[in-house]
Design a protein around this motif. Sequence first.
Motif, PDB file in Angstrom:
ATOM      1  N   PHE A  62       0.602  -1.142   0.179  1.00  0.00           N
ATOM      2  CA  PHE A  62      -0.031  -0.312   0.111  1.00  0.00           C
ATOM      3  C   PHE A  62       1.030   0.950   0.158  1.00  0.00           C
ATOM      4  N   GLY A  63       1.837   1.295   0.797  1.00  0.00           N
ATOM      5  CA  GLY A  63       2.653   2.534   1.262  1.00  0.00           C
ATOM      6  C   GLY A  63       3.392   2.873  -0.749  1.00  0.00           C
ATOM      7  N   PRO A  64       4.170   1.893  -1.068  1.00  0.00           N
ATOM      8  CA  PRO A  64       4.915   2.609  -2.248  1.00  0.00           C
ATOM      9  C   PRO A  64       3.762   2.910  -3.340  1.00  0.00           C
ATOM     10  N   VAL A  65       2.739   1.957  -3.604  1.00  0.00           N
ATOM     11  CA  VAL A  65       1.890   2.226  -4.470  1.00  0.00           C
ATOM     12  C   VAL A  65       0.949   3.339  -4.160  1.00  0.00           C
ATOM     13  N   LEU A  66       1.000   4.285  -3.103  1.00  0.00           N
ATOM     14  CA  LEU A  66       0.259   5.305  -2.598  1.00  0.00           C
ATOM     15  C   LEU A  66       0.784   6.282  -2.979  1.00  0.00           C
ATOM     16  N   GLU A  67       2.278   6.190  -2.651  1.00  0.00           N
ATOM     17  CA  GLU A  67       3.626   7.489  -3.382  1.00  0.00           C
ATOM     18  C   GLU A  67       3.455   7.166  -4.281  1.00  0.00           C
ATOM     19  N   PHE A  68       3.281   6.349  -4.818  1.00  0.00           N
ATOM     20  CA  PHE A  68       3.638   6.590  -6.682  1.00  0.00           C
ATOM     21  C   PHE A  68       2.011   7.201  -7.086  1.00  0.00           C
ATOM     22  N   ALA A  69       1.517   6.983  -6.841  1.00  0.00           N
ATOM     23  CA  ALA A  69      -0.345   7.131  -7.112  1.00  0.00           C
ATOM     24  C   ALA A  69      -0.508   9.161  -7.217  1.00  0.00           C
ATOM     25  N   SER A  70       0.617   9.009  -6.100  1.00  0.00           N
ATOM     26  CA  SER A  70       0.687  10.951  -5.705  1.00  0.00           C
ATOM     27  C   SER A  70       1.603  11.288  -6.210  1.00  0.00           C
ATOM     28  N   VAL A  71       2.951  10.944  -6.536  1.00  0.00           N
ATOM     29  CA  VAL A  71       3.857  11.429  -7.730  1.00  0.00           C
ATOM     30  C   VAL A  71       3.343  11.552  -9.494  1.00  0.00           C
ATOM     31  N   SER A  72       2.796  10.280  -9.417  1.00  0.00           N
ATOM     32  CA  SER A  72       1.890  11.018 -10.631  1.00  0.00           C
ATOM     33  C   SER A  72       0.964  11.125 -11.364  1.00  0.00           C
ATOM     34  N   PHE A  73       0.230  11.211  -9.969  1.00  0.00           N
ATOM     35  CA  PHE A  73      -1.178  12.089 -10.305  1.00  0.00           C
ATOM     36  C   PHE A  73      -0.804  13.248 -10.723  1.00  0.00           C
ATOM     37  N   ARG A  74       0.519  14.627 -10.327  1.00  0.00           N
ATOM     38  CA  ARG A  74      -0.146  15.780 -10.866  1.00  0.00           C
ATOM     39  C   ARG A  74       0.841  15.677 -12.345  1.00  0.00           C
ATOM     40  N   HIS A  75       1.483  14.561 -12.675  1.00  0.00           N
ATOM     41  CA  HIS A  75       2.189  13.952 -14.483  1.00  0.00           C
ATOM     42  C   HIS A  75       1.709  15.202 -15.248  1.00  0.00           C
ATOM     43  N   ILE A  76       2.603  16.148 -15.829  1.00  0.00           N
ATOM     44  CA  ILE A  76       2.172  16.039 -16.600  1.00  0.00           C
ATOM     45  C   ILE A  76       1.139  15.578 -18.223  1.00  0.00           C
ATOM     46  N   ASN A  77       1.508  14.303 -18.153  1.00  0.00           N
ATOM     47  CA  ASN A  77       1.593  12.933 -19.463  1.00  0.00           C
ATOM     48  C   ASN A  77       0.291  12.529 -18.872  1.00  0.00           C
ATOM     49  N   PRO A  78      -0.906  12.501 -19.390  1.00  0.00           N
ATOM     50  CA  PRO A  78      -2.272  12.355 -18.655  1.00  0.00           C
ATOM     51  C   PRO A  78      -1.532  10.791 -18.835  1.00  0.00           C
ATOM     52  N   LYS A  79      -0.589   9.805 -19.740  1.00  0.00           N
ATOM     53  CA  LYS A  79      -0.590   8.587 -18.980  1.00  0.00           C
ATOM     54  C   LYS A  79      -0.082   7.844 -17.653  1.00  0.00           C
ATOM     55  N   PHE A  80       0.219   9.148 -16.874  1.00  0.00           N
ATOM     56  CA  PHE A  80       0.950   8.248 -15.714  1.00  0.00           C
ATOM     57  C   PHE A  80      -0.327   9.400 -14.816  1.00  0.00           C
ATOM     58  N   ARG A  81      -1.236  10.015 -15.343  1.00  0.00           N
ATOM     59  CA  ARG A  81      -2.325  10.298 -14.360  1.00  0.00           C
ATOM     60  C   ARG A  81      -3.399   8.842 -14.521  1.00  0.00           C
ATOM     61  N   GLU A  82      -3.304   8.106 -15.684  1.00  0.00           N
ATOM     62  CA  GLU A  82      -4.210   7.221 -16.056  1.00  0.00           C
ATOM     63  C   GLU A  82      -3.598   6.406 -14.753  1.00  0.00           C
ATOM     64  N   ALA A  83      -1.951   6.361 -14.987  1.00  0.00           N
ATOM     65  CA  ALA A  83      -1.265   5.166 -13.686  1.00  0.00           C
ATOM     66  C   ALA A  83      -1.751   5.325 -12.127  1.00  0.00           C
ATOM     67  N   ALA A  84      -1.652   6.123 -12.106  1.00  0.00           N
ATOM     68  CA  ALA A  84      -1.445   6.616 -11.104  1.00  0.00           C
ATOM     69  C   ALA A  84      -3.571   6.155 -10.177  1.00  0.00           C
ATOM     70  N   VAL A  85      -4.107   6.477 -11.010  1.00  0.00           N
ATOM     71  CA  VAL A  85      -5.672   6.203 -10.535  1.00  0.00           C
ATOM     72  C   VAL A  85      -6.084   4.543 -10.594  1.00  0.00           C
ATOM     73  N   THR A  86      -5.361   4.324 -11.150  1.00  0.00           N
ATOM     74  CA  THR A  86      -5.264   2.440 -12.000  1.00  0.00           C
ATOM     75  C   THR A  86      -4.543   2.055 -11.213  1.00  0.00           C
ATOM     76  N   SER A  87      -3.737   2.490 -10.159  1.00  0.00           N
ATOM     77  CA  SER A  87      -3.033   1.685  -9.161  1.00  0.00           C
ATOM     78  C   SER A  87      -3.404   1.594  -7.905  1.00  0.00           C
ATOM     79  N   LEU A  88      -4.605   2.739  -7.784  1.00  0.00           N
ATOM     80  CA  LEU A  88      -5.457   3.050  -6.389  1.00  0.00           C
ATOM     81  C   LEU A  88      -6.264   1.773  -6.460  1.00  0.00           C
ATOM     82  N   GLY A  89      -6.125   1.924  -7.730  1.00  0.00           N
ATOM     83  CA  GLY A  89      -8.065   0.797  -7.690  1.00  0.00           C
ATOM     84  C   GLY A  89      -7.770  -0.421  -7.630  1.00  0.00           C
ATOM     85  N   VAL A  90      -6.247  -1.105  -7.622  1.00  0.00           N
ATOM     86  CA  VAL A  90      -6.611  -2.468  -8.681  1.00  0.00           C
ATOM     87  C   VAL A  90      -5.990  -2.643  -7.101  1.00  0.00           C
ATOM     88  N   VAL A  91      -5.675  -2.309  -6.009  1.00  0.00           N
ATOM     89  CA  VAL A  91      -5.014  -2.433  -4.812  1.00  0.00           C
ATOM     90  C   VAL A  91      -5.871  -2.192  -3.356  1.00  0.00           C
TER      91      VAL A  91
END
Length: 1046
Positions: free
Chosen positions: A336-365
């Motif tokens: 949970f901790g590493p995924v939350l950290e990844f999501a928090s950082v990636s969610f502010r990324h300019i690339n939409p694929k990173f933002r998609e990855a951020a919320v996807t990671s929260l959903g799958v865990v």
Amino acid sequence: MAQSLELLLIQFLMPDNDARRQAEEQIRRLARDPQVVPALVHHLRTAKTPNVRQLAAVLLRKKITSHWPKLPPHAKASLKQALIDSITLDNSHLVRKASANVVSIIAKYAIPAGEWQELLPFLFQCSQSPQEEHREVALILFSSLTETIGTTFQSHLNDLQPILLKCLQDETSSKVRIAALKAVGSFIEYVNEGGDIVKMFRDFVPSILNVSRQCLANGDEDVASIAFEIFDELIESPAPLLGDSVRSIVQFSLEVSSNHDLEINIRQQAIQIISWLVKFKASFLKKNKLIVPILQVMCPLLTETANEDEESDLAADRSAAEVIDTMAINLPRHVFGPVLEFASVSFRHINPKFREAAVTSLGVVAEGCSEHFKDKLEECLKVVLEALKDQEQMVRGAASFALGQFAEHLQPEILSHYVTVLPCILNALEDPSDEVKEKSYYALAAFCEDMGEDILPYLEPLICRLVMSLQSIPRNLQETCMSAIGSVAAAAEQAFIPYAEKVLEMMKGFLVLTKDEDLCARARATEVVGIVAMAVGKTRMEAILPPFIEAAISGFGLDYSELREYTHGFFSNIAEILDDSFTQYLPHVVPLVFFSCNLDDGSAVDIDDADGADNGFSGVSSDDDTDDEPRVRNISVRTGVLDEKAAATQAIGFFALHTKSAYAPYLEESLKILIKHSGYFHEDVRLQAIISLKHILTAVRAIPAHPDILEKQKAVLDTIMSIYIKTMTEDDDKEVVAQACMSVADIVKDCGFAAVELYMSQLAEATLTLLRQESCCQQVESDGEDDGDIDHDEVLMDAVSDLLPAFAKVMRSYFDPLLAKLFDPLMKFAKSPHPPQDKTMVVATLAEVAQEMGAPISAYVDKIMPLALKELASSEATNRRNAAFCVGELCKNGGAAALRYYPDILQGLHRLFADSEPDLAVRDNAAGAIARMIMVQPQSIPLNQVLPVFINALPLKEDHEESMAVYSCLCNLLLSSHPQILAQVAEVIHVFAQVVVSPDESDEVKTIIGKAVSYLISSYGQQMQAILGALPPVHANALAAFASRR
């Protein structure tokens, strides 16, 4: 024959199709004669062109099984020598390989019969030859021989290991290294758990990795994939073959997974290896600190965009999401901790694929890490809801998926956010993207299902929106929209009545669809009708059900598995609401469930035909192709039939449960099916069979008793208990085992000790096996010590622990000998490093055992009480609550053994009555404990200090199971005119007044209170009139009413 055969072989190789077909026919005819063997041997030796020699070998392989027993010794000898010569002397690789395949077939019969004792020494000699071709073909033969005489090699593995290891490290030939790699893979299935064998395979791993890296560097990805097949076998082997090589396998797999220059197929294999390691070797990953490195590769893979020509199932981002999901389920606290950290950082990324990855990671865990989300839910929800408004469709789609996962798995915490969440989902239903809409309907369905009465303020706008949308949206969205309507109905229950008619009328339009592309929508509509029926109840539905039932039955004939599956679910629901009135439909619906249960499984077998060595010559097979004995490589199953079988198996149970004795004509066939399905290969079907078996027993026991029936009831009980006992120790799925445990507990309590006495010894042994964690479903990892980091096994151990109180309930004091066996294994769950959930499981179990078992629990008080006292101060409310219940039951039943703990108990309980205790249920259980202590040892309690605190905590707020103990205690003190309680009468009457008007309290409790109040009025009339006069009229009248009862 030799001369004519030579011409036919040449003709078969011509490009002219007609000539080829004629040759094939004549070859097939000649091949029936055993004399074809020496003729083919002749051409294998003498034909000038490699193609003819290869074809001769292929034909030999296809016909040698049927002709070998008929050959005279000299012909056999000639054939064996010709094959040896071909393998060692022929300059064509394809001919050598084709001859090796013939050797493999002959060896199956010749070596066990002692007819080819020189073969293995020859191969050992070949494998060490200075000639590359000899070494390669020997290794190829080792591989193919494992398919026919694999067990023979077990005694030679110690001799083979250095040869294979040397060939894996062959510096002069990549062909030899590759052949050695394949040979190692062939031997894995013949490995036992002996220490030498285990070490042997662990020694192979570094060389396998080196060969694979070289192959990848040279572009030989197909060969490198063999390494992953080997690792797959190593991971799944019951022998502990991996050892410390886990780290290097993970490192290699991560290198391949993240290498964008490689083909997606090989990367997919690497990702799958990580997934298997997570599933089967989780403790090793923790021990070797590999979880974070894995997530550091898998999370970024979520940002990868698949190529247009790639299949979606093979996309790296999808595969990575599956790995992260598996990690969350098996290693939640580490993920949970590493995924939350990844999501928090990636969610502010300019690339939409990173933002998609951020919320996807929260959903799958969300599923696996549900406990860890509790403290971070608001933070994570904020990210997902913001993503739902993102300008990029891919991000909004991922957010609607994540929200659906939250709604499904983060219950009940997510429901407290409905004021924020519901409007966002409703807005998403208007999204221009159908993908976002579809996932939003799914999120709405998951969110609403468990809202209960909280849905009522939103019911009107929700139904209006969904009904309106259903009339205008595309078919695929209609399906998820109907799912949402079903969830709203399930939550609203009777409040759905005003909307039921409209919804059911709309469903009729779907229930007449017959085109293949519309049948999925028809299936969903069938489900919705069943859910609406459950919500509004029998009274309003029974009269209007017949046309819906007819439609469901007619839909069954449309040959669509999903529709049949949902039809079974529909009839299960209808049986539940109609109960015995469903009997009229049994002749129509029972044959349907039997049909689905007896369907062919739909297995699809993939045949590995000797690595394609025929090279286009497969057309020359003879009439009896069974001679070829190809190898089955893998079996896949159509999941549609699987789901249908599970639903049909469940329906059998519902029909039996609700129609009871009326189900008698179908019991015999039903029991046959359930016995078969209790051993089914897939756990979903086994689970439903285990549940339904208990319902079958209910139906059998409902049949009016006479001697034949009593014998039948006993036989059915015997069959079912035997299945359950076997399942407890031998089934490999925890959920199935847990359900067997729950069913056993129910049967023991329902049937009583006399009925189950015969099975108690076996049940105790099975329970002991589970408590010792030695059952089949608990043996996931075998490679060494656990790292001491233990998660609570909620699925299984909570069910196992419920068995002990069930046994105690029917055995009472006679449970003592069994408890003596089970006690220490249970108590181990209360020791470090077990988590708080395990400790409270132990405390709650022993509290219930004490409650049911009575006085014999006194022998265990000194072992249980220190744990319970410690748990009173736990930081977890559930632990404090169960501990309070436990100390109360130990005091009630523990006699003198508990008395010396009273001061410590009172001190521990006092904290639970303080304002600092936030949980009302904890306080209720503390009150229950005090009540039990007072009832058994009033003289040992400082009532002048305890009663004011005790009464001040009343009435009970949440746990009304404590009501009888608490209010009986007060009433007994009043009826005995105890001086300490008489000083508190006004406060007690105020509490009693609230109890008698409470809808949560039973009439039994209120009657006891009425008697006490009646006694007080008769004994202290004047004082009581003043106290009663100070109450609100409603309370005073209610008390008076119960006090006047006799």
